[in-house]
Design a protein around this motif. Structure first.
Motif, PDB file in Angstrom:
ATOM      1  N   SER A  31     -36.776   6.372-119.513  1.00 60.15           N
ATOM      2  CA  SER A  31     -37.916   7.252-119.719  1.00 60.15           C
ATOM      3  C   SER A  31     -38.425   7.725-118.367  1.00 60.15           C
ATOM      4  CB  SER A  31     -39.035   6.536-120.480  1.00 60.15           C
ATOM      5  OG  SER A  31     -39.728   5.644-119.621  1.00 60.15           O
ATOM      6  N   PHE A  32     -39.179   8.801-118.394  1.00 57.36           N
ATOM      7  CA  PHE A  32     -39.747   9.318-117.155  1.00 57.36           C
ATOM      8  C   PHE A  32     -40.699   8.295-116.544  1.00 57.36           C
ATOM      9  CE2 PHE A  32     -42.567  11.921-114.539  1.00 57.36           C
ATOM     10  CZ  PHE A  32     -41.650  12.676-113.834  1.00 57.36           C
ATOM     11  N   ASP A  33     -41.447   7.599-117.389  1.00 58.99           N
ATOM     12  CA  ASP A  33     -42.354   6.575-116.865  1.00 58.99           C
ATOM     13  C   ASP A  33     -41.588   5.443-116.187  1.00 58.99           C
ATOM     14  OD1 ASP A  33     -44.816   7.741-117.501  1.00 58.99           O
ATOM     15  OD2 ASP A  33     -44.727   7.020-119.555  1.00 58.99           O
ATOM     16  N   ASP A  34     -40.390   5.128-116.687  1.00 58.16           N
ATOM     17  CA  ASP A  34     -39.556   4.133-116.004  1.00 58.16           C
ATOM     18  C   ASP A  34     -39.179   4.623-114.609  1.00 58.16           C
ATOM     19  OD1 ASP A  34     -39.559   2.384-118.157  1.00 58.16           O
ATOM     20  OD2 ASP A  34     -37.730   3.217-119.021  1.00 58.16           O
ATOM     21  N   GLN A  35     -38.850   5.908-114.505  1.00 54.25           N
ATOM     22  CA  GLN A  35     -38.529   6.472-113.192  1.00 54.25           C
ATOM     23  C   GLN A  35     -39.711   6.331-112.238  1.00 54.25           C
ATOM     24  OE1 GLN A  35     -36.841  10.389-114.980  1.00 54.25           O
ATOM     25  NE2 GLN A  35     -36.077  10.320-112.887  1.00 54.25           N
ATOM     26  N   VAL A  36     -40.889   6.695-112.726  1.00 53.09           N
ATOM     27  CA  VAL A  36     -42.086   6.630-111.884  1.00 53.09           C
ATOM     28  C   VAL A  36     -42.365   5.187-111.472  1.00 53.09           C
ATOM     29  CG1 VAL A  36     -44.584   6.998-111.834  1.00 53.09           C
ATOM     30  CG2 VAL A  36     -43.083   8.733-112.836  1.00 53.09           C
ATOM     31  N   ARG A  42     -40.891   0.945-105.140  1.00 49.67           N
ATOM     32  CA  ARG A  42     -40.256   1.054-103.824  1.00 49.67           C
ATOM     33  C   ARG A  42     -41.148   1.773-102.819  1.00 49.67           C
ATOM     34  NH1 ARG A  42     -34.049   3.070-102.615  1.00 49.67           N
ATOM     35  NH2 ARG A  42     -34.078   2.620-100.381  1.00 49.67           N
ATOM     36  N   TYR A  43     -41.881   2.780-103.284  1.00 45.00           N
ATOM     37  CA  TYR A  43     -42.760   3.566-102.406  1.00 45.00           C
ATOM     38  C   TYR A  43     -44.175   3.461-102.961  1.00 45.00           C
ATOM     39  CZ  TYR A  43     -38.220   5.498-101.062  1.00 45.00           C
ATOM     40  OH  TYR A  43     -36.911   5.644-100.656  1.00 45.00           O
ATOM     41  N   SER A  44     -44.865   2.395-102.584  1.00 44.19           N
ATOM     42  CA  SER A  44     -46.140   2.063-103.227  1.00 44.19           C
ATOM     43  C   SER A  44     -47.214   3.120-102.993  1.00 44.19           C
ATOM     44  CB  SER A  44     -46.636   0.699-102.736  1.00 44.19           C
ATOM     45  OG  SER A  44     -46.825   0.712-101.324  1.00 44.19           O
ATOM     46  N   GLY A  45     -47.069   3.928-101.972  1.00 40.73           N
ATOM     47  CA  GLY A  45     -48.034   4.994-101.730  1.00 40.73           C
ATOM     48  C   GLY A  45     -47.577   6.336-102.247  1.00 40.73           C
ATOM     49  N   GLY A  46     -46.527   6.343-103.071  1.00 40.05           N
ATOM     50  CA  GLY A  46     -46.013   7.594-103.608  1.00 40.05           C
ATOM     51  C   GLY A  46     -45.375   8.448-102.522  1.00 40.05           C
ATOM     52  N   PHE A  47     -45.549   9.743-102.642  1.00 42.76           N
ATOM     53  CA  PHE A  47     -44.928  10.664-101.691  1.00 42.76           C
ATOM     54  C   PHE A  47     -45.623  10.644-100.330  1.00 42.76           C
ATOM     55  CE2 PHE A  47     -43.826  12.353-105.882  1.00 42.76           C
ATOM     56  CZ  PHE A  47     -42.458  12.453-105.751  1.00 42.76           C
ATOM     57  N   LEU A  51     -43.113   4.819 -95.831  1.00 39.45           N
ATOM     58  CA  LEU A  51     -41.673   4.635 -95.983  1.00 39.45           C
ATOM     59  C   LEU A  51     -41.014   5.912 -96.493  1.00 39.45           C
ATOM     60  CD1 LEU A  51     -39.214   2.791 -95.882  1.00 39.45           C
ATOM     61  CD2 LEU A  51     -39.772   2.010 -98.203  1.00 39.45           C
ATOM     62  N   TRP A  52     -41.633   6.578 -97.477  1.00 35.63           N
ATOM     63  CA  TRP A  52     -41.082   7.833 -97.994  1.00 35.63           C
ATOM     64  C   TRP A  52     -41.125   8.920 -96.922  1.00 35.63           C
ATOM     65  CZ3 TRP A  52     -38.537   9.490-102.296  1.00 35.63           C
ATOM     66  CH2 TRP A  52     -38.438  10.865-102.478  1.00 35.63           C
ATOM     67  N   GLU A  53     -42.265   9.068 -96.272  1.00 33.51           N
ATOM     68  CA  GLU A  53     -42.397  10.119 -95.263  1.00 33.51           C
ATOM     69  C   GLU A  53     -41.438   9.896 -94.101  1.00 33.51           C
ATOM     70  OE1 GLU A  53     -46.550  10.486 -94.214  1.00 33.51           O
ATOM     71  OE2 GLU A  53     -46.773  12.061 -95.731  1.00 33.51           O
ATOM     72  N   GLY A  54     -41.204   8.638 -93.757  1.00 34.15           N
ATOM     73  CA  GLY A  54     -40.264   8.360 -92.679  1.00 34.15           C
ATOM     74  C   GLY A  54     -38.822   8.554 -93.105  1.00 34.15           C
ATOM     75  N   ASP A  55     -38.460   7.993 -94.272  1.00 32.53           N
ATOM     76  CA  ASP A  55     -37.078   8.061 -94.744  1.00 32.53           C
ATOM     77  C   ASP A  55     -36.664   9.468 -95.141  1.00 32.53           C
ATOM     78  OD1 ASP A  55     -36.635   5.421 -94.337  1.00 32.53           O
ATOM     79  OD2 ASP A  55     -36.600   4.835 -96.449  1.00 32.53           O
ATOM     80  N   MET A  56     -37.516  10.143 -95.912  1.00 34.25           N
ATOM     81  CA  MET A  56     -37.127  11.413 -96.522  1.00 34.25           C
ATOM     82  C   MET A  56     -37.587  12.636 -95.736  1.00 34.25           C
ATOM     83  SD  MET A  56     -35.348  10.473 -99.022  1.00 34.25           S
ATOM     84  CE  MET A  56     -35.063   9.087-100.110  1.00 34.25           C
TER      85      MET A  56
END
Length: 274
Positions: A31-36, A42-47, A51-56
């Motif tokens: 489900s989409f909620d599973d994805q979220v 993994r990225y507790s602060g979202g986008f 970690l996300w801002e550094g990695d992506m």
């Protein structure tokens, strides 16, 4: 209430069969909620998570990696700006336009490097045609035809046009990341299945089919925002799909779906649903 034991010579009645789960057109293996949930685990602060801002996005990186989107967008918007491209056309410097195109795409993970290298197959006239088609594709003066024109100009170089979706859509996706989507048909197809949406078969890229893919990306963006997440652009949306639909993540999602299915079956049993 007390029930007497079954007489020893009388065979025990077979257990009642487990009720089958009712068919639902809104049920998915994930489900989409599973994805979220996987994403936030993994990225507790979202986008906006460091970690996300550094990695992506490459925020704070000492050196640029191909997966860093901010540097890719900045380079694309500089080398493929309308003023720069039209100035190069005025000078007749179409070779520089194709070189800049190759530079932009070769420094990202969005397009297979083998496809970028296939541009070397083009002769001088074909490269000039590609340069003109690129300008019209990014900055069209007419509402129709720019997508088909780019495909036509690329056809002498790309051996598999059906597999060129990423190449074709990455151009507008990098220059206009808030408006346009970089399409990777495999991930989009998985996402569409989870969200119970239909997408056209990933044949030769076309403007009409692109609108269907972009509409799905927009819907994912809206769903994320409704859950309090704030993707910066459609590149964040693409990378959300790429990370949450990776083999590792999908194994986790499948486990969550299995547990949900077992809970649903248990609830039905408890209510005596047949």
């Amino acid at each position: 209430m007390y029930s007497p034991p079954t007489p020893p010579l009388r065979p025990a009645a077979p257990p009642a069969p487990r009720p089958a789960l009712p068919h639902s057109t809104t049920y998915s293996a994930e489900s989409f909620d599973d994805q979220v949930a996987w994403f936030l685990d993994r990225y507790s602060g979202g986008f906006q998570a460091p970690l996300w801002e550094g990695d992506m996005r490459g925020v704070g990186a000492k050196s640029r990696l191909k997966r860093h989107r901010d540097a890719a967008v900045e380079q694309a918007q500089k080398l493929l700006s309308e003023d720069r491209l039209r100035f190069q056309l005025t000078l007749g410097n179409t070779e520089q336009i194709v070189t800049d195109l190759s530079t932009v795409l070769s420094k990202t993970t969005l397009v297979p490097i083998g496809q970028v290298k296939q541009l070397d197959r083009l002769d001088v006239q074909q490269r000039a045609a590609l340069a003109r088609a690129l300008v019209e594709h990014l900055y069209p003066r007419e509402s129709e035809g720019s997508f088909a024109g780019l495909i036509k100009a690329l056809s002498p170089a790309l051996s598999n046009l059906r597999g060129s979706w990423a190449f074709v859509t990455a151009l507008r996706g990098l220059v206009f990341p808030k408006e346009h989507a970089c399409v990777q048909p495999g991930k989009f197809a998985l996402q569409a299945r989870i969200m119970h949406r239909e997408l056209p078969d990933a044949g030769k890229p076309s403007e009409r089919d692109y609108h269907a893919y972009r509409a799905l990306a927009r819907e994912v963006e809206r769903e994320l925002r409704q859950r309090g997440l704030a993707p910066r652009d459609l590149l964040d949306v693409l990378d959300f799909m790429r990370t949450t639909l990776s083999p590792r993540a999908r194994a986790t999602l499948a486990g969550a779906a299995g547990r949900r299915r077992m809970r649903l079956g248990g609830d039905l049993n408890a209510r005596g649903v047949a």
